[in-house]
Design a protein around this motif. Structure first.
Motif, PDB file in Angstrom:
ATOM      1  N   THR A  71      22.927  35.369   1.156  1.00 31.27           N
ATOM      2  CA  THR A  71      22.414  36.104   0.006  1.00 31.27           C
ATOM      3  C   THR A  71      23.343  35.922  -1.194  1.00 31.27           C
ATOM      4  N   GLY A  72      22.797  36.118  -2.382  1.00 30.07           N
ATOM      5  CA  GLY A  72      23.593  36.004  -3.593  1.00 30.07           C
ATOM      6  C   GLY A  72      22.718  35.667  -4.776  1.00 30.07           C
ATOM      7  N   ARG A  73      23.335  35.697  -5.968  1.00 29.30           N
ATOM      8  CA  ARG A  73      22.588  35.369  -7.184  1.00 29.30           C
ATOM      9  C   ARG A  73      22.120  33.917  -7.153  1.00 29.30           C
ATOM     10  N   ARG A  74      22.994  33.017  -6.729  1.00 31.50           N
ATOM     11  CA  ARG A  74      22.615  31.626  -6.449  1.00 31.50           C
ATOM     12  C   ARG A  74      22.881  31.404  -4.970  1.00 31.50           C
ATOM     13  N   PRO A  75      21.958  31.821  -4.085  1.00 29.01           N
ATOM     14  CA  PRO A  75      22.261  31.869  -2.652  1.00 29.01           C
ATOM     15  C   PRO A  75      22.675  30.504  -2.089  1.00 29.01           C
ATOM     16  N   PRO A  76      23.835  30.456  -1.439  1.00 31.83           N
ATOM     17  CA  PRO A  76      24.237  29.201  -0.818  1.00 31.83           C
ATOM     18  C   PRO A  76      23.259  28.799   0.278  1.00 31.83           C
ATOM     19  N   CYS A  77      22.919  27.545   0.294  1.00 32.02           N
ATOM     20  CA  CYS A  77      22.098  26.945   1.341  1.00 32.02           C
ATOM     21  C   CYS A  77      23.074  26.223   2.264  1.00 32.02           C
ATOM     22  N   VAL A  78      23.144  26.653   3.524  1.00 29.80           N
ATOM     23  CA  VAL A  78      24.222  26.197   4.388  1.00 29.80           C
ATOM     24  C   VAL A  78      23.702  25.560   5.670  1.00 29.80           C
ATOM     25  N   LEU A  79      24.511  24.647   6.174  1.00 30.03           N
ATOM     26  CA  LEU A  79      24.288  24.046   7.486  1.00 30.03           C
ATOM     27  C   LEU A  79      25.116  24.837   8.480  1.00 30.03           C
ATOM     28  N   ARG A  80      24.488  25.303   9.568  1.00 39.03           N
ATOM     29  CA  ARG A  80      25.203  26.095  10.559  1.00 39.03           C
ATOM     30  C   ARG A  80      24.633  25.802  11.942  1.00 39.03           C
TER      31      ARG A  80
END
Length: 197
Positions: A105-114
């Motif tokens: 979550t966030g203003r520019r939400p990080p898109c992450v590999l997990r």
């Protein structure tokens, strides 16, 4: 000498500009074949149009283990303490298998590999490093929990649901101490420690 001839450096707004802040952190950096696989995964997502985002350059892919803060200078004592801490970590090499792309979550939400599966070895590595950094008084910036991930992009909005991707086998055999100037685009490696086999 008249007042008009006095040096102006002490007046508000005329001080010498502060130098850059130095960001310091321990991280895992993917070997080149893994970096290429991560980049291919990101490229496929970008081309699919499923994610509107500002994409991270592959040269910046990394998994942060411990953030050591932003510092006005890189003091020798700071670097010595960090090196002493990582030198006491005892985790054998292992393989991490990320297989999902999701949003934080966030203003520019990080898109992450997990990874959908927890990695006991990676968790142990983080716990040992966190403990050793705390012993040398460098643990103040470290999160209380650990969600291993690699940031691929900064999205316009959250993903509605995680996206399953082909698993990527990332052999983990070393930890790097990375440095960057805040706002700069490149990382500098200040040290590399091979995990004991």
């Amino acid at each position: 000498m008249s007042d008009a001839d006095q040096p102006q450096a002490g007046l508000p707004g005329l001080e010498e500009p502060a130098g850059p802040l130095h960001r310091l952190f321990f991280a895992l950096v993917p070997p080149e074949p893994v970096r290429e696989q991560i980049a291919a995964t990101a490229s496929a997502l970008r081309e699919s149009g499923s994610i509107e985002a500002r994409w991270v350059k592959p040269a910046r892919y990394h998994l942060t283990l411990a953030f050591l803060g932003d510092h006005p200078t890189l003091r020798p004592s700071l670097l010595e303490a960090a090196r002493a801490a990582i030198g006491k970590v005892r985790v054998a090499p292992f393989t991490w298998l990320p297989d999902q792309v999701a949003s934080f979550t966030g203003r520019r939400p990080p898109c992450v590999l997990r990874s959908t599966q927890a990695s006991p070895a990676l968790q142990t590595l983080w716990e040992q490093l966190r403990r050793e950094l705390s012993l040398v008084r460098l643990g103040g910036q470290i999160e209380r929990s650990f969600t291993p991930h690699v940031t691929l992009a900064y999205g316009q909005r959250d993903l509605p649901a995680p996206i399953e991707v082909a698993p990527i086998a990332w052999p983990v055999d070393r930890v790097l101490l990375l440095h960057s100037e805040v706002g700069a685009s490149d990382y500098e490696t200040l040290g590399s420690w091979r995990l004991p086999g």
